[in-house]
Design an enzyme around this catalytic site. Structure first.
Site, mmCIF file in Angstrom:
data_model
loop_
_atom_site.group_PDB
_atom_site.id
_atom_site.type_symbol
_atom_site.label_atom_id
_atom_site.label_comp_id
_atom_site.label_asym_id
_atom_site.label_seq_id
_atom_site.Cartn_x
_atom_site.Cartn_y
_atom_site.Cartn_z
ATOM 1 N N TYR A 60 0.858 -1.294 -0.063
ATOM 2 C CA TYR A 60 0.213 0.061 0.068
ATOM 3 C C TYR A 60 0.863 1.293 -0.062
ATOM 4 C CZ TYR A 60 -3.862 -2.872 1.461
ATOM 5 O OH TYR A 60 -5.076 -3.771 1.554
ATOM 6 N N LEU A 217 -18.271 -2.982 0.948
ATOM 7 C CA LEU A 217 -19.169 -2.003 0.451
ATOM 8 C C LEU A 217 -19.249 -1.796 -0.732
ATOM 9 C CD1 LEU A 217 -18.929 0.711 3.271
ATOM 10 C CD2 LEU A 217 -20.819 -0.835 3.043
#
Length: 303
Positions: A60, A217
């Site tokens: 990341y 989500l």
């Protein structure tokens, strides 16, 4: 402990700790590359609000996110730190990653995570398999047998560098009893509007393996449906007085007792909303309506 009173079933055992089922995923912190102090503030608030897991990866931001965690955490927090290997940062890629599936690359990934996190031991290490999307997939010499990868991770565990082993992006046909027996958690794509991996979830539940869905989500990449865009979800959330995101996360917790959530955000307001789902109770009627929800690919699953 958190922004709202938690339900009695809102904790779970993972990596030797009893933790909240709602944690924090750090991938979005890459967006704060120009404001590391803001990123540190989000992490500190997550810890102060009682997250159970902080999920990260050296790839990341090429170590940026792990460096933020190193600066933000004291090492005394009662949390599970999970990170992952199986890919490397690639700034030239459409998705800034390239496969790193070979055993020696997994070992190098562990060392990268240890160094950038400033720790000597990783609580929970996920092997990010690249058999299928979303995202990059393995090809050519990056198609490595799972047994060979697990053997390397077991050696790293024997050396005291990692504690528990998790699998991410794993296909259901790879999860036999032997693999499930050495796996603490599985991190696969799953949400209210994409339940194609339900059989894998059930296999984990039946074998005491924690289910930690990524993209809980949806909508994180092109072509992935977004929970908050579904009209039924939006209408039901408004009726219940919560946000569509909270409804989607609460459904996941109610859907399977072995679920741990690690939604990501750079917003403290959204962080607090995410953590508040531990206190949301969904009635049997609401759950039934959500379970019957039409979602992309549902008809294919029923054929």
């Amino acid at each position: 402990m958190s922004t709202a009173e938690t339900r009695r079933d809102a904790t779970i055992e993972l990596a030797g700790l009893t933790i909240s089922k709602v944690g924090y995923g750090t991938m979005q912190l890459e967006r704060l590359g120009d404001d590391p102090q803001a990123a540190i503030g989000v992490v500190r608030r997550a810890v102060d609000e009682g997250v159970g897991v902080i999920d990260t990866a050296h790839f990341y931001g090429d170590g940026f996110v792990n460096d933020i965690l190193r600066r933000a955490l004291t090492g005394d927090e009662e949390i599970v730190m999970s990170t992952k290997v199986g890919a490397e940062y690639d700034p030239a890629g459409a998705i800034p990653l390239r496969p790193a599936q070979k055993p020696h690359q997994l070992r190098a990934g562990v060392e990268d995570n240890l160094r950038s996190l400033g720790v000597e031991y990783i609580d929970l290490l996920f092997l990010r398999r690249l058999d299928a999307g979303p995202g990059i997939t393995a090809e050519g010499d990056q198609l490595v047998a799972l047994d060979d990868q697990l053997a390397e991770l077991e050696q790293l565990r024997a050396e005291g560098k990692i504690g528990h082993i998790g699998l991410s992006g794993i296909t259901g046909d790879s999860l036999d009893e032997t693999v499930l027996g050495v796996t603490a958690a599985v991190q696969n794509n799953f949400s209210l509007v994409d339940r194609s991996d339900e059989p894998t979830l059930r296999a984990c539940a039946d074998n005491g393996v924690v289910w930690m869905p990524f993209f809980p989500l949806g909508g994180a990449q092109p072509g992935i449906a977004k929970v908050g865009s579904h009209p039924v979800v939006r209408d039901m959330a408004a009726t219940l007085g919560i946000t569509p995101a909270q409804l989607g996360l609460a459904w996941l917790l109610h859907h399977a007792a072995n679920t741990v959530l690690v939604p990501g955000t750079t917003s403290i307001a959204h962080l607090r909303e995410n953590l508040a789902v531990s206190a949301i109770e969904l009635s049997a009627e609401v759950m039934d309506q959500l379970d019957q929800l039409d979602w992309p690919g549902k008809l294919d699953q029923l054929d």
